[in-house]
Design an enzyme around this catalytic site. Structure first.
Site, mmCIF file in Angstrom:
data_model
loop_
_atom_site.group_PDB
_atom_site.id
_atom_site.type_symbol
_atom_site.label_atom_id
_atom_site.label_comp_id
_atom_site.label_asym_id
_atom_site.label_seq_id
_atom_site.Cartn_x
_atom_site.Cartn_y
_atom_site.Cartn_z
ATOM 1 N N SER A 138 0.834 -1.203 0.000
ATOM 2 C CA SER A 138 0.000 0.000 0.000
ATOM 3 C C SER A 138 0.863 1.245 0.000
ATOM 4 C CB SER A 138 -0.868 -0.019 1.263
ATOM 5 O OG SER A 138 -1.462 1.243 1.482
ATOM 6 N N TYR A 152 -1.952 -1.498 11.141
ATOM 7 C CA TYR A 152 -2.196 -1.983 9.774
ATOM 8 C C TYR A 152 -1.059 -1.553 8.838
ATOM 9 C CZ TYR A 152 -3.621 -1.496 4.951
ATOM 10 O OH TYR A 152 -3.612 -1.508 3.580
ATOM 11 N N LYS A 162 2.108 -3.725 6.673
ATOM 12 C CA LYS A 162 2.500 -3.675 5.258
ATOM 13 C C LYS A 162 4.014 -3.474 5.139
ATOM 14 C CE LYS A 162 -1.401 -4.545 3.415
ATOM 15 N NZ LYS A 162 -1.606 -5.864 2.796
HETATM 16 C C1 UD1 Z 1 -7.003 4.071 4.002
HETATM 17 C C2 UD1 Z 1 -5.716 3.874 4.710
HETATM 18 C C3 UD1 Z 1 -4.792 3.091 3.829
HETATM 19 C C4 UD1 Z 1 -5.418 1.761 3.472
HETATM 20 C C5 UD1 Z 1 -6.766 1.981 2.831
HETATM 21 C C6 UD1 Z 1 -7.423 0.620 2.669
HETATM 22 C C7 UD1 Z 1 -5.406 5.779 6.226
HETATM 23 C C8 UD1 Z 1 -4.599 6.992 6.507
HETATM 24 N N1 UD1 Z 1 -5.105 5.131 5.095
HETATM 25 O O1 UD1 Z 1 -6.741 4.902 2.884
HETATM 26 O O2 UD1 Z 1 -3.587 2.854 4.493
HETATM 27 O O3 UD1 Z 1 -4.574 1.060 2.611
HETATM 28 O O4 UD1 Z 1 -7.558 2.836 3.639
HETATM 29 O O5 UD1 Z 1 -8.563 0.451 3.389
HETATM 30 O O6 UD1 Z 1 -6.276 5.435 6.967
HETATM 31 N N2 UD1 Z 1 -13.111 10.294 3.686
HETATM 32 C C9 UD1 Z 1 -14.145 11.149 4.018
HETATM 33 N N3 UD1 Z 1 -15.297 10.618 4.517
HETATM 34 C C10 UD1 Z 1 -15.465 9.261 4.701
HETATM 35 C C11 UD1 Z 1 -14.421 8.402 4.348
HETATM 36 C C12 UD1 Z 1 -13.240 8.948 3.859
HETATM 37 O O7 UD1 Z 1 -14.047 12.372 3.876
HETATM 38 O O8 UD1 Z 1 -16.541 8.861 5.169
HETATM 39 C C13 UD1 Z 1 -11.879 10.861 3.119
HETATM 40 C C14 UD1 Z 1 -10.628 10.558 3.938
HETATM 41 O O9 UD1 Z 1 -10.420 11.554 4.884
HETATM 42 C C15 UD1 Z 1 -9.566 10.557 2.841
HETATM 43 C C16 UD1 Z 1 -10.305 10.064 1.593
HETATM 44 O O10 UD1 Z 1 -11.677 10.256 1.864
HETATM 45 O O11 UD1 Z 1 -9.115 11.844 2.600
HETATM 46 C C17 UD1 Z 1 -10.051 8.608 1.292
HETATM 47 O O12 UD1 Z 1 -10.296 7.862 2.475
HETATM 48 P P1 UD1 Z 1 -10.311 6.265 2.486
HETATM 49 O O13 UD1 Z 1 -11.165 5.753 1.379
HETATM 50 O O14 UD1 Z 1 -10.607 5.806 3.872
HETATM 51 O O15 UD1 Z 1 -8.829 5.870 2.075
HETATM 52 P P2 UD1 Z 1 -7.424 6.284 2.724
HETATM 53 O O16 UD1 Z 1 -7.596 6.919 4.032
HETATM 54 O O17 UD1 Z 1 -6.682 7.056 1.696
#
Ligand code: UD1
Length: 340
Positions: free
Chosen positions: A126, A151, A155
């Site tokens: 990742s 987590y 990795k």
């Molecule tokens: C997360 C993990 C990453 C992991 C991946 C797999 C972190 C920092 N990273 O990625 O290591 O490999 O999940 O599950 O946790 N967001 C919202 N509202 C929501 C959900 C997400 O605003 O309800 C935003 C988050 O703040 C982020 C973006 O959407 O900026 C993507 O979030 P998400 O899909 O959870 O992925 P990552 O956080 O990038």
């Protein structure tokens, strides 16, 4: 027909990879404990490809069971190892579960490979290993930063376990694939992401909100140092991502690896903010999303996107699908699921 063992093959990325492996002419054996997926996924795969992959319900923690599986399905040419726990928040609550699951499963596989003459190993890593990179877009040569969660740490440790094992002289070569943010579903809507319970990731939360399963999407922060203040990620279509696994397996099987362990970024090279995702989703689907800006989520990286040049050049692979089509595929899949 060469045989590939896909651990976690009924999961989100695993299932899309099985489809692409079958399209490329490989025979697939899936091993999955169904802890975060369903056996129905095998049927979805079969409906797309016309071929039902072999499926063994087994936990990769079960070393003896795995050994029986290796003996039963002789002649495995390569393993693609997806099976792992992946919820960041849960890993903070249950670190030992994460270390046990993710590390022991990997060790079990690596120990069995030489005994059964399996030489090729693709590992699901990742972009979380980079933390907040100092330079964007991030290349594979960027230093890994201390992990923000157990987590993320698994990795990093798993990458090291693979590298150390190969370096020790074990008859194994490997490709470590660092995924950015995989999203979307197969265009047929026969398979897609099936989160259990409340989704933690953005896209399933978006599609469930649009479908009325969730009342409201929280956008985690609009005070970041980005053009619109929301976080930036590199969202990659899951089918594009799956295809890179086929190429990685073929690269090792045809002796094209440049070193015994290679590492590739799998991303589009384009950074997209959370608010851009929301706006694009609304534009593509015509559905208005109920959302509000809330506080930052602990542990979130402000911005990260890939420099995929090395993967593009070496693998001859590129993420091709547009964000629009990818979000449309996620919505088509959600509409098929209905209120689930
Ligand atoms: C997360 C993990 C990453 C992991 C991946 C797999 C972190 C920092 N990273 O990625 O290591 O490999 O999940 O599950 O946790 N967001 C919202 N509202 C929501 C959900 C997400 O605003 O309800 C935003 C988050 O703040 C982020 C973006 O959407 O900026 C993507 O979030 P998400 O899909 O959870 O992925 P990552 O956080 O990038």
């Amino acid at each position: 027909m060469q045989k590939i063992l896909v651990t976690g093959g009924t999961g989100y990325i695993g299932s899309h990879t099985v489809v692409e492996l079958q399209h490329a002419g490989f025979e697939v054996v899936i091993v999955d404990n169904l802890s975060n997926s369903s056996a129905d996924v095998v049927e979805g795969i079969a409906r797309i490809t016309g071929v039902r992959p072999a499926f063994e319900r087994l936990d990769c923690l079960d070393g003896e069971g795995l050994e029986r599986l290796f003996a039963k399905h002789g002649g495995i040419a390569a393993i693609i190892h997806f099976a792992a726990s992946k919820a960041v928040g849960e890993s903070v609550q249950k670190p030992l579960l994460y270390y046990r699951n993710n590390l022991t499963s990997l060790i079990n596989l690596l120990e069995l490979m030489p005994k059964y003459g399996v030489e090729n190993f693709v590992f699901s890593s990742s972009c979380t290993v980079y933390g907040q990179p100092d330079v964007l877009p991030v290349t594979e040569r960027a230093p890994r930063k201390p992990a923000e969660s157990p987590y993320g740490n698994t990795k990093q440790i798993c990458e090291d376990i693979v590298s150390d094992t190969v370096r020790s002289g074990a008859p194994i070569r490997s490709i470590l694939l660092r995924y950015f943010n995989p999203i979307g579903a197969h265009p047929s809507a026969e398979i897609g992401e099936l989160p259990l319970g409340v989704p933690q990731n953005l896209i399933p939360f978006v599609t469930q909100t649009a479908a009325g399963v969730r009342p409201k999407l929280s956008v985690f922060g609009n005070d970041y140092d980005t053009p619109d203040g929301s976080c930036i990620r590199d969202y990659i279509n899951v089918v594009d991502l799956a295809k890179a696994h086929v190429i990685a397996a073929q690269r090792m099987l045809t002796g094209k690896s440049k070193s015994a362990v290679e590492t590739f970024n799998l991303g589009t090279g384009r950074g997209v903010s959370v608010l851009e995702v929301v706006n694009t989703f609304e534009k593509v689907t015509g559905v208005k999303l109920n959302y509000e800006i809330t506080g930052r989520r602990a542990g979130d990286i402000e911005k990260i996107w890939a420099n995929p040049a090395y993967a593009n050049a070496e693998l001859g692979w590129q993420a091709k699908e547009t964000l629009e089509n990818t979000l449309a595929s996620a919505w088509k899949w959600q509409q098929k699921l209905g209120k689930r």
